[in-house]
Motif scaffolding. Structure first.
Motif, short mmCIF file in Angstrom:
data_model
loop_
_atom_site.label_atom_id
_atom_site.label_comp_id
_atom_site.label_asym_id
_atom_site.label_seq_id
_atom_site.Cartn_x
_atom_site.Cartn_y
_atom_site.Cartn_z
N SER A 31 0.83 -1.20 0.00
CA SER A 31 0.00 0.00 0.00
C SER A 31 0.87 1.25 0.00
CB SER A 31 -0.92 0.03 1.22
OG SER A 31 -1.54 1.30 1.33
N LEU A 40 -7.35 -1.96 4.29
CA LEU A 40 -6.12 -2.76 4.35
C LEU A 40 -6.32 -4.00 5.20
CD1 LEU A 40 -3.24 -0.12 4.65
CD2 LEU A 40 -4.26 -1.13 2.61
N TYR A 53 2.66 -1.51 4.29
CA TYR A 53 2.18 -0.18 3.94
C TYR A 53 3.12 0.92 4.42
CZ TYR A 53 0.50 0.46 8.79
OH TYR A 53 0.41 0.60 10.15
N CYS A 70 -1.64 -5.89 9.30
CA CYS A 70 -0.76 -5.31 8.29
C CYS A 70 0.54 -4.85 8.93
CB CYS A 70 -1.45 -4.13 7.60
SG CYS A 70 -3.06 -4.56 6.88
N CYS A 72 3.60 -2.00 8.94
CA CYS A 72 4.12 -0.69 8.53
C CYS A 72 5.63 -0.82 8.29
CB CYS A 72 3.84 0.36 9.60
SG CYS A 72 4.49 2.00 9.19
#
Length: 206
Positions: A31, A40, A53, A70, A72
């Motif tokens: 992303s 997401l 992401y 998710c 980071c």
């Protein structure tokens, strides 16, 4: 490796009109920011593959509602099945707010990353929110790209540079695909699917 890259606008194809099997065959989801955290999380749940992401300039809500399931990768190099992915989110600073940087501030982030880049022997994908300066960016300050991203491509020659921020709906000058030296550049607006091993992605991205 089939990679789905998303950014800026939630894809109705996946979210509003999702059907079982639409995410089959995808090995990794990336992303480029400015997406609802629940979107997401949805992709992570129904794809069962890593969703990585970086932040867009409108992603301050992630502080309160992080995308569940998710990862980071801001200011990191994440390695997935041998592919090294460098994450640098945010846009050019044009007002007060989170995830906005001056050129000097973004350059400092890159400088701090150099030991990690050296330890990994470079990187294969540069994942950002903003584009690079004068490559598919806007002339207005909010959509202007970063010169340091060009410097990263000059020095490390990643295979791909993936960004968002400049919506393809803004006009025909904003392209899905471009190339700078040895690096394939993809504008992630809404969604784009490509094969990392493809040596001619311009003909096959969709």
């Amino acid at each position: 490796m089939k990679i789905l890259v998303v950014g800026d606008e939630e894809s109705k194809y996946y979210w509003d009109f999702y059907e079982r099997g639409k995410l089959d065959g995808i090995d990794l989801i990336l992303s480029c920011g400015d997406l609802h955290p629940h979107y997401l999380s949805f992709l992570a749940t129904f794809s069962n593959v890593p969703v990585l992401y970086v932040h867009g300039n409108h992603d301050d809500k992630y502080e309160r509602i992080p995308p569940e399931g998710c990862i980071c990768i801001e200011d990191q190099i994440y390695v997935h099945e041998g592919i090294r992915i460098l994450g640098l989110g945010g846009s050019m600073r044009y007002r007060d707010g989170a995830h906005q940087y001056t050129e000097k501030q973004m350059s400092r982030r890159v400088t701090k990353l150099k030991p990690k880049i050296w330890m990994k022997g470079g990187f294969d994908i540069l994942l950002t929110h903003a584009p690079a300066f004068q490559i598919n960016d806007g002339r207005d300050l909010p959509h202007q790209g970063f010169q340091v991203f060009r410097s990263l491509m000059d020095k490390y020659k990643p295979k791909y540079f993936l960004h968002g921020h400049v919506h393809m709906s803004y006009g025909r000058q904003y392209k899905r695909y471009d190339k700078y030296e040895d690096t394939h550049i993809i504008n992630a607006y809404e969604r784009c699917l490509f094969d990392f091993e493809d040596d001619n992605p311009k003909e096959h991205i969709r």
